[in-house]
Design an enzyme around this catalytic site. Structure first.
Site, PDB file in Angstrom:
ATOM      1  N   THR A  25       0.845  -1.192   0.000  1.00 62.95           N
ATOM      2  CA  THR A  25       0.000   0.000   0.000  1.00 62.95           C
ATOM      3  C   THR A  25       0.882   1.244   0.000  1.00 62.95           C
ATOM      4  O   THR A  25       1.810   1.350   0.807  1.00 62.95           O
ATOM      5  CB  THR A  25      -0.917  -0.001   1.237  1.00 62.95           C
ATOM      6  OG1 THR A  25      -1.823  -1.089   1.141  1.00 62.95           O
ATOM      7  CG2 THR A  25      -1.703   1.303   1.333  1.00 62.95           C
ATOM      8  N   HIS A 175      -6.200 -11.134  -2.557  1.00 61.63           N
ATOM      9  CA  HIS A 175      -5.587 -10.904  -1.244  1.00 61.63           C
ATOM     10  C   HIS A 175      -6.435 -11.576  -0.166  1.00 61.63           C
ATOM     11  O   HIS A 175      -7.488 -11.086   0.212  1.00 61.63           O
ATOM     12  CB  HIS A 175      -5.494  -9.401  -0.985  1.00 61.63           C
ATOM     13  CG  HIS A 175      -4.565  -9.024   0.116  1.00 61.63           C
ATOM     14  ND1 HIS A 175      -3.857  -9.928   0.867  1.00 61.63           N
ATOM     15  CD2 HIS A 175      -4.220  -7.790   0.610  1.00 61.63           C
ATOM     16  CE1 HIS A 175      -3.118  -9.283   1.765  1.00 61.63           C
ATOM     17  NE2 HIS A 175      -3.321  -7.984   1.622  1.00 61.63           N
ATOM     18  N   ASN A 178      -3.369 -10.963   5.799  1.00 62.36           N
ATOM     19  CA  ASN A 178      -3.161  -9.718   6.543  1.00 62.36           C
ATOM     20  C   ASN A 178      -4.404  -9.117   7.183  1.00 62.36           C
ATOM     21  O   ASN A 178      -4.452  -7.920   7.454  1.00 62.36           O
ATOM     22  CB  ASN A 178      -2.488  -8.668   5.646  1.00 62.36           C
ATOM     23  CG  ASN A 178      -1.104  -9.090   5.213  1.00 62.36           C
ATOM     24  OD1 ASN A 178      -0.648 -10.193   5.520  1.00 62.36           O
ATOM     25  ND2 ASN A 178      -0.425  -8.246   4.477  1.00 62.36           N
ATOM     26  N   TYR A 180      -7.555  -8.747   6.071  1.00 62.30           N
ATOM     27  CA  TYR A 180      -8.579  -8.070   5.290  1.00 62.30           C
ATOM     28  C   TYR A 180      -9.754  -9.015   5.021  1.00 62.30           C
ATOM     29  O   TYR A 180      -9.798 -10.114   5.556  1.00 62.30           O
ATOM     30  CB  TYR A 180      -7.955  -7.488   4.021  1.00 62.30           C
ATOM     31  CG  TYR A 180      -6.902  -6.455   4.377  1.00 62.30           C
ATOM     32  CD1 TYR A 180      -7.257  -5.275   5.031  1.00 62.30           C
ATOM     33  CD2 TYR A 180      -5.551  -6.696   4.149  1.00 62.30           C
ATOM     34  CE1 TYR A 180      -6.306  -4.351   5.422  1.00 62.30           C
ATOM     35  CE2 TYR A 180      -4.579  -5.764   4.537  1.00 62.30           C
ATOM     36  CZ  TYR A 180      -4.972  -4.599   5.178  1.00 62.30           C
ATOM     37  OH  TYR A 180      -4.034  -3.693   5.583  1.00 62.30           O
ATOM     38  N   ASN A 235      -3.681  -6.710  11.923  1.00 63.62           N
ATOM     39  CA  ASN A 235      -5.064  -6.242  12.024  1.00 63.62           C
ATOM     40  C   ASN A 235      -5.866  -7.040  13.058  1.00 63.62           C
ATOM     41  O   ASN A 235      -7.048  -7.337  12.870  1.00 63.62           O
ATOM     42  CB  ASN A 235      -5.759  -6.263  10.654  1.00 63.62           C
ATOM     43  CG  ASN A 235      -5.338  -5.098   9.775  1.00 63.62           C
ATOM     44  OD1 ASN A 235      -5.190  -3.976  10.257  1.00 63.62           O
ATOM     45  ND2 ASN A 235      -5.122  -5.359   8.495  1.00 63.62           N
TER      46      ASN A 235
END
Length: 362
Positions: A25, A175, A178, A180, A235
């Site tokens: 990102t 993805h 992580n 998400y 996260n």
């Protein structure tokens, strides 16, 4: 070092080397649209065997961070064409990473009508979210996705993949890492559903597998990769007791699907809980990419031992657009400008110098 710089056949693509630029990102997509500055950034790094873009949302609901790109509108698709044209002009290969942020987002970062969604109502407790003009804010609890929301999200992923191919990408990476949205479905802490998308490992994996199957049908399995992060805690994820079994199941099912690659984010290189890469590789017979703090020496060792086929580099590629040449010639590396990772503008983005006029170490 020989294997790191050897050509590699990734499905339908011939790669010039086995060095991958990992997805990172960078928050330069003003208005959530890829732009000329981003085209310059990726073109600078086109000597990688494969570039994987920053996470790009398939949905208005997935734009949880400030200034991350999307690919669900005509304007966004046209913006990404600038990037693929610039990379292909330098003979580079590039995949678009599809990332829906799910519960990891703030409503103020979403366009009008966007909603913060997740598999279940599980609030992030300590993580803050940056909102331009407001600073770091608490993240509100996501709304639990209805069956209709899930159906819509799968359709959004599929259409985004089609848009990516229309924009000139060589393929897409889903993805599922992580913390998400897709990872939120995989993880038992964030997925507390009682329907067919929650509970046992087969149900928790269902959303990922349906997304991948739909994309593979739409653009061809040889143009699809998946990123996973077994034992990851980013996260505010909490690893499950059946974590290894879950990812063994996922690897086997993805292997049956015939997709191009499995991209494993392995934190073991940095001394954190490690992903069971060898076990995953035994189940997934196509290309395996590993990432997670590798340097050139460790990457070469992994390739020599056939533990992976390609190795992805993140921050070292961020700060060294000519990373391939620096590795090949054993040249010193630029250090990242950490305070400029997510700021708008060219500084700390396209202004890292390439290495010139330096004596090569014998």
């Amino acid at each position: 070092m020989t294997r790191l710089f050897a050509p590699y056949q990734l499905g339908h693509l011939g790669l010039s080397n086995r060095i991958v630029m990992a997805p990172m990102t960078r928050s330069r997509a003003i208005g959530n649209v890829a732009n000329d500055l981003m085209a310059s950034y990726y073109a600078q790094r086109a000597s990688a065997g494969l570039l994987i873009t920053e996470g790009t949302s398939p949905s208005p609901n997935g734009l949880g961070y400030s200034r991350i790109p999307g690919i669900f509108t005509t304007e966004q698709t046209e913006g990404w064409k600038k990037v693929t044209d610039a990379v292909h002009a330098k003979a580079g290969k590039i995949f678009l990473q599809l990332m829906h942020t799910g519960r990891v987002g703030h409503p103020a970062n979403l366009p009008k009508g966007g909603r913060i969604l997740g598999p279940s109502v599980v609030k992030l407790e300590t993580t803050k979210m940056w909102v331009d003009g407001q600073g770091l804010l608490d993240i509100p609890a996501a709304a639990p996705m209805t069956p209709e929301d899930i159906e819509d999200a799968i359709a959004e992923f599929i259409q985004a993949a089609v848009n990516a191919i229309d924009a000139g990408f060589d393929g897409v990476e889903v993805h599922a890492a992580n913390g998400y949205l897709i990872n939120q479905f995989l993880n038992g802490h964030t997925n507390r559903r009682k329907d067919e998308y929650g509970g046992d490992i087969e149900n928790r994996a269902r959303f990922l597998l349906e997304v991948v199957a739909g994309i593979a049908d739409a653009i061809g399995p040889e143009k699809v990769g998946v990123r996973i992060s077994p034992h990851g805690t980013f996260n505010e994820l909490v690893p499950d007791a059946d974590e290894d079994a879950l990812y063994m199941y996922v690897a086997a099912q993805l292997g049956y699907s015939g997709i191009a690659y499995l991209h494993v984010n392995d934190q073991g290189v940095k001394g954190e809980p490690f992903a069971p890469v060898k076990k995953l590789r035994a189940l997934f017979k196509n290309t395996v990419i590993v990432a997670g703090g590798y340097d050139a020496t460790k990457a070469e060792a992994v390739l020599q031992e056939n533990e992976a086929d390609l190795v992805a580099f993140a921050r070292t590629f961020l700060s060294n657009p000519d990373l391939v040449e620096r590795f090949k010639n054993r040249l010193p590396l630029n250090q990242p400008k950490y305070d400029l990772f997510y700021t708008p503008g060219p500084e700390g983005y396209v202004d890292y110098p390439v290495f010139e006029d330096v004596q090569i170490i014998a």
